[in-house]
Structures are given as C-alpha cells and as structure tokens.
Design a protein around this motif. Sequence first.
Motif, PDB file in Angstrom:
ATOM      1  N   ALA A  33     -19.508 -76.960  56.888  1.00 21.43           N
ATOM      2  CA  ALA A  33     -20.027 -75.642  56.525  1.00 21.43           C
ATOM      3  C   ALA A  33     -19.104 -74.918  55.558  1.00 21.43           C
ATOM      4  CB  ALA A  33     -20.220 -74.802  57.788  1.00 21.43           C
ATOM      5  N   LYS A  34     -19.687 -74.331  54.515  1.00 28.82           N
ATOM      6  CA  LYS A  34     -18.928 -73.521  53.565  1.00 28.82           C
ATOM      7  C   LYS A  34     -18.800 -72.104  54.124  1.00 28.82           C
ATOM      8  CE  LYS A  34     -20.073 -76.124  49.382  1.00 28.82           C
ATOM      9  NZ  LYS A  34     -20.439 -77.333  50.117  1.00 28.82           N
ATOM     10  N   THR A  35     -17.574 -71.593  54.177  1.00 30.44           N
ATOM     11  CA  THR A  35     -17.308 -70.309  54.830  1.00 30.44           C
ATOM     12  C   THR A  35     -17.267 -69.133  53.868  1.00 30.44           C
ATOM     13  OG1 THR A  35     -14.921 -70.637  54.615  1.00 30.44           O
ATOM     14  CG2 THR A  35     -15.973 -71.478  56.615  1.00 30.44           C
ATOM     15  N   GLY A  36     -16.933 -69.381  52.606  1.00 34.58           N
ATOM     16  CA  GLY A  36     -16.807 -68.301  51.647  1.00 34.58           C
ATOM     17  C   GLY A  36     -15.521 -67.511  51.768  1.00 34.58           C
ATOM     18  N   VAL A  37     -14.547 -68.010  52.527  1.00 34.56           N
ATOM     19  CA  VAL A  37     -13.265 -67.326  52.690  1.00 34.56           C
ATOM     20  C   VAL A  37     -12.121 -68.322  52.530  1.00 34.56           C
ATOM     21  CG1 VAL A  37     -14.273 -65.611  54.262  1.00 34.56           C
ATOM     22  CG2 VAL A  37     -13.190 -67.657  55.204  1.00 34.56           C
ATOM     23  N   MET A  38     -10.935 -67.789  52.331  1.00 39.86           N
ATOM     24  CA  MET A  38      -9.723 -68.596  52.240  1.00 39.86           C
ATOM     25  C   MET A  38      -8.815 -68.248  53.418  1.00 39.86           C
ATOM     26  SD  MET A  38     -10.169 -70.436  49.577  1.00 39.86           S
ATOM     27  CE  MET A  38     -11.172 -70.465  48.079  1.00 39.86           C
ATOM     28  N   VAL A  39      -8.145 -69.257  53.965  1.00 37.00           N
ATOM     29  CA  VAL A  39      -7.267 -69.039  55.110  1.00 37.00           C
ATOM     30  C   VAL A  39      -5.921 -69.707  54.864  1.00 37.00           C
ATOM     31  CG1 VAL A  39      -9.211 -68.884  56.720  1.00 37.00           C
ATOM     32  CG2 VAL A  39      -8.098 -71.084  56.345  1.00 37.00           C
ATOM     33  N   PHE A  54      -1.565 -75.143  55.152  1.00 35.97           N
ATOM     34  CA  PHE A  54      -2.587 -74.764  54.189  1.00 35.97           C
ATOM     35  C   PHE A  54      -2.356 -73.316  53.778  1.00 35.97           C
ATOM     36  CE2 PHE A  54      -4.644 -77.971  56.952  1.00 35.97           C
ATOM     37  CZ  PHE A  54      -4.935 -78.933  55.997  1.00 35.97           C
ATOM     38  N   SER A  55      -2.330 -73.073  52.485  1.00 35.97           N
ATOM     39  CA  SER A  55      -2.122 -71.722  51.961  1.00 35.97           C
ATOM     40  C   SER A  55      -3.281 -71.375  51.031  1.00 35.97           C
ATOM     41  CB  SER A  55      -0.800 -71.635  51.198  1.00 35.97           C
ATOM     42  OG  SER A  55       0.301 -71.906  52.049  1.00 35.97           O
ATOM     43  N   GLY A  56      -4.051 -70.367  51.423  1.00 44.28           N
ATOM     44  CA  GLY A  56      -5.183 -69.952  50.615  1.00 44.28           C
ATOM     45  C   GLY A  56      -6.198 -71.047  50.395  1.00 44.28           C
ATOM     46  N   ALA A  57      -6.527 -71.769  51.469  1.00 43.84           N
ATOM     47  CA  ALA A  57      -7.457 -72.898  51.369  1.00 43.84           C
ATOM     48  C   ALA A  57      -8.779 -72.570  52.061  1.00 43.84           C
ATOM     49  CB  ALA A  57      -6.850 -74.149  52.000  1.00 43.84           C
ATOM     50  N   ALA A  58      -9.868 -73.059  51.508  1.00 45.63           N
ATOM     51  CA  ALA A  58     -11.146 -72.962  52.198  1.00 45.63           C
ATOM     52  C   ALA A  58     -11.125 -73.920  53.388  1.00 45.63           C
ATOM     53  CB  ALA A  58     -12.286 -73.327  51.255  1.00 45.63           C
ATOM     54  N   ARG A 115     -10.670 -76.516  64.612  1.00 43.60           N
ATOM     55  CA  ARG A 115     -11.200 -75.344  65.311  1.00 43.60           C
ATOM     56  C   ARG A 115     -10.503 -74.069  64.842  1.00 43.60           C
ATOM     57  NH1 ARG A 115     -14.465 -76.046  69.714  1.00 43.60           N
ATOM     58  NH2 ARG A 115     -14.813 -78.195  70.381  1.00 43.60           N
ATOM     59  N   SER A 116      -9.192 -74.157  64.640  1.00 41.67           N
ATOM     60  CA  SER A 116      -8.427 -72.982  64.224  1.00 41.67           C
ATOM     61  C   SER A 116      -8.806 -72.537  62.822  1.00 41.67           C
ATOM     62  CB  SER A 116      -6.921 -73.288  64.286  1.00 41.67           C
ATOM     63  OG  SER A 116      -6.506 -73.567  65.609  1.00 41.67           O
ATOM     64  N   LEU A 117      -8.965 -73.479  61.905  1.00 38.81           N
ATOM     65  CA  LEU A 117      -9.321 -73.135  60.538  1.00 38.81           C
ATOM     66  C   LEU A 117     -10.654 -72.394  60.482  1.00 38.81           C
ATOM     67  CD1 LEU A 117      -8.230 -76.488  58.865  1.00 38.81           C
ATOM     68  CD2 LEU A 117      -7.224 -74.246  58.383  1.00 38.81           C
ATOM     69  N   TYR A 118     -11.613 -72.879  61.235  1.00 32.30           N
ATOM     70  CA  TYR A 118     -12.921 -72.217  61.232  1.00 32.30           C
ATOM     71  C   TYR A 118     -12.908 -70.930  62.065  1.00 32.30           C
ATOM     72  CZ  TYR A 118     -15.537 -75.504  58.426  1.00 32.30           C
ATOM     73  OH  TYR A 118     -16.016 -76.238  57.359  1.00 32.30           O
ATOM     74  N   ALA A 119     -12.051 -70.852  63.087  1.00 30.34           N
ATOM     75  CA  ALA A 119     -11.923 -69.607  63.839  1.00 30.34           C
ATOM     76  C   ALA A 119     -11.318 -68.510  62.967  1.00 30.34           C
ATOM     77  CB  ALA A 119     -11.063 -69.830  65.079  1.00 30.34           C
ATOM     78  N   LEU A 120     -10.355 -68.870  62.116  1.00 29.27           N
ATOM     79  CA  LEU A 120      -9.767 -67.902  61.183  1.00 29.27           C
ATOM     80  C   LEU A 120     -10.831 -67.397  60.207  1.00 29.27           C
ATOM     81  CD1 LEU A 120      -6.382 -69.724  60.450  1.00 29.27           C
ATOM     82  CD2 LEU A 120      -6.628 -67.498  61.581  1.00 29.27           C
ATOM     83  N   ALA A 121     -11.681 -68.308  59.750  1.00 27.94           N
ATOM     84  CA  ALA A 121     -12.776 -67.892  58.873  1.00 27.94           C
ATOM     85  C   ALA A 121     -13.740 -66.980  59.610  1.00 27.94           C
ATOM     86  CB  ALA A 121     -13.502 -69.127  58.340  1.00 27.94           C
ATOM     87  N   GLU A 159     -13.203 -70.091  70.966  1.00 27.83           N
ATOM     88  CA  GLU A 159     -12.174 -70.582  70.055  1.00 27.83           C
ATOM     89  C   GLU A 159     -10.834 -69.940  70.335  1.00 27.83           C
ATOM     90  OE1 GLU A 159     -12.838 -72.995  68.337  1.00 27.83           O
ATOM     91  OE2 GLU A 159     -14.911 -72.936  67.648  1.00 27.83           O
ATOM     92  N   SER A 160      -9.771 -70.723  70.236  1.00 23.92           N
ATOM     93  CA  SER A 160      -8.403 -70.216  70.206  1.00 23.92           C
ATOM     94  C   SER A 160      -7.755 -70.761  68.943  1.00 23.92           C
ATOM     95  CB  SER A 160      -7.615 -70.645  71.446  1.00 23.92           C
ATOM     96  OG  SER A 160      -7.555 -72.043  71.532  1.00 23.92           O
ATOM     97  N   ILE A 161      -6.720 -70.080  68.455  1.00 23.86           N
ATOM     98  CA  ILE A 161      -6.128 -70.455  67.175  1.00 23.86           C
ATOM     99  C   ILE A 161      -4.766 -71.059  67.415  1.00 23.86           C
ATOM    100  CG2 ILE A 161      -5.346 -69.599  64.947  1.00 23.86           C
ATOM    101  CD1 ILE A 161      -7.484 -67.465  65.109  1.00 23.86           C
ATOM    102  N   ALA A 162      -4.591 -72.301  66.971  1.00 24.41           N
ATOM    103  CA  ALA A 162      -3.322 -73.015  67.096  1.00 24.41           C
ATOM    104  C   ALA A 162      -2.504 -72.833  65.817  1.00 24.41           C
ATOM    105  CB  ALA A 162      -3.573 -74.496  67.353  1.00 24.41           C
ATOM    106  N   GLY A 163      -1.280 -73.347  65.838  1.00 28.28           N
ATOM    107  CA  GLY A 163      -0.417 -73.269  64.660  1.00 28.28           C
ATOM    108  C   GLY A 163       0.263 -71.924  64.549  1.00 28.28           C
ATOM    109  N   SER A 164       0.803 -71.648  63.371  1.00 23.64           N
ATOM    110  CA  SER A 164       1.540 -70.401  63.151  1.00 23.64           C
ATOM    111  C   SER A 164       1.232 -69.870  61.747  1.00 23.64           C
ATOM    112  CB  SER A 164       3.056 -70.633  63.301  1.00 23.64           C
ATOM    113  OG  SER A 164       3.504 -71.630  62.393  1.00 23.64           O
ATOM    114  N   GLU A 165       1.606 -68.633  61.511  1.00 26.73           N
ATOM    115  CA  GLU A 165       1.363 -68.021  60.213  1.00 26.73           C
ATOM    116  C   GLU A 165       2.229 -68.678  59.147  1.00 26.73           C
ATOM    117  OE1 GLU A 165       1.847 -63.841  60.327  1.00 26.73           O
ATOM    118  OE2 GLU A 165       0.309 -63.509  61.847  1.00 26.73           O
TER     119      GLU A 165
END
Length: 326
Positions: A131-137, A107-111, A151-157, A318-324
């Motif tokens: 839930a709407k976060t108001g940010v892009m990740v 995901f690139s620049g996705a809510a 969990r990671s997507l919402y932790a990034l938000a 929360e912990s964040i999985a995946g990579s940049e």
Amino acid sequence: MDYQFILTAPGGESRDLAQLIQSITWSGSDLQTARQLSASLAVPRDGSVEPPALEEGAQITFRLSGQGDLLTGPLLSVTTTSQSSVVDLSALDYGRFLVGNDGWYQFSGAAPETAVATICQDFGIRAGNLAKTGVMVSRKFPGVSLDKMIRSLYALASQQNGKRYLIRFTGGGALEVVEKPSSATLEIKSTMSVTNTWDISKLQNSVAIYTDKGAFVRRVEDAASVAVNGRLEHVLTQKSGEDAGAEAEQWLEDNGLQQNLTVETLGDPRLISGNAVRLRDTGSGVTGLFWIESDTHTWKNGQYLTKVKLNFRNLANESIAGSEVK
C-alpha cells in the motif's frame, strides 16, 4: 468443498495427501503475521499406504476448490505415536520468514512501501501489493525482527494519515500490505451461535497533548465516555512542527469501549482476520458492521465450519519498534 493438501518434499517431489486427512484447521489473527495450518492424518502401518515424506524442509500447500491456494509454507512440526496411526502436523505461511528473521536498518525520510520493498529484496521475500501511504517516515531498527519493522513503518504512517493497514501473505506466498476496509463486502446472514461481550477494562477516553518541552497543547477526548465513566487519560508528546491530533483520535478509537462477538457459521474462506463483515443475525438480534480480529476454519467429518471473533471498532493493533533517527 473439495481441497488438496499437497506435500512437497525437500527434493521437489509433490504428493496430494487429501485422502489421508482426518481434520484440518486453518487460522489467523490480527496480532500474528503468519497464518497457521494444523492437520491430523491417518497413515496406516500395514504397508497399504506409502508413508508421506514428512521431513524437515518439506512444504505444505493447502488448496481449496474454486478458491485457489489458501496457504503455502514450510512444515514446522510433526508428531507421531507408537500407539496410533494418526500423525499430527503444523505449518505456517511465509510470514514465518518475517517473524524469524532479524535485520539492521535505518530509514530516513523513506516511504514505508519503498522501505518494505528493500527489506523483501534483501531477504528473498516475494513482495506483492504494498500500500502507498503518501507519507515519509524515519526510524532506526538495530536488530529488530522484519515483522516488527514492517508493522512499525506502517504504524508511523498511520499516525500521520489516520489510515489502518493490514499485513499478510497471500495463499501463493507473496507479502501484501493493504489498507484495512472501512466498509464491508462480506455478510454473515446465518449463524450457529453468537456470543456477545462488551469490555471497558482498558478504557482511556482522553488524550492530553504536550510539547517535547512539557507545555500543554490541547486535550482530545470522547466527551460522552468521560461523562459516563470519568476521565482516563493518556499523554502524547508532540514534536515541533507536528500535529498529534490524528494520533490522539486513533488512540481513543483503539482504547475505547470494546464490543466483541464470537460467531460460529458455515465455512467461508473469505472470513479472515482484518476483513470487514456485516452481520445480520435474526436469532440473536445482533446486526452491524464489524472487523474480524481472529478466525478459525475447520474441516472435519465432511463439514466445513468457520469461527470468527469480531470487533465493532477497526483497531490498529500496532506497536512501534526501533528508535528515532537522530
């Protein structure tokens, strides 16, 4: 409270097994997406009762009178013995399909809510309120469980907006992501027992922020804690053009003094993990706002009791999985 314990066989035929139930335990935790149900049934061997079809592919629905469905999900295990008429079984809600499925996404620049809706659509998971976060990740998930992705997507938000999110399934089987409450609408006034524990074994009361080139930016700390306990520091790397202040404040919150209470009280199905509750216990003298970290609800011998673990901090867990994404 009256309940229904409905077994739906793989062919679609449903049967209420409430009359066979000896005990039921319904439980959950902030650390687990799927809530669990376990039960013991008395199934006579004399032919007086038709044996239930406790087969692979069956589904359990646990419904409480006046509260609706508390859990819907697949039957996971069944244990019988030749020396007893008691059958033990366990089931999970549909969170099992987040934990048990891996996926490959970038995901690139996705809510986060949009990304989660895509995941649900791809895997046939019913999505409720996201839930709407108001940010892009942006994040890459090569072969990561759906549970960790969400969990990671919402932790990034959360790192950007400072909010906390709760991921769970409704009793009817829909995924929902909601912002964790900052105040309580629930209250525990009467308790059977209260155990109080404070702990600083995982304390980190200072955060040093550096650039990705290693230059020191600033320090964010809990001055009162540092004065009492000495400095215990965590390091965060701040990307160019970003401000890691909110993430640093969240780190201090999650790694500060922990005060946990274990409370046993009369049954209340609203007391589930992630919810906020106000405790007013005259017996122990403990009062205040707490967040439920884990909960266990038990029906046995005509009684319904609830046991909850409470924390006075609203933790992310929360912990964040995946990579940049590069």
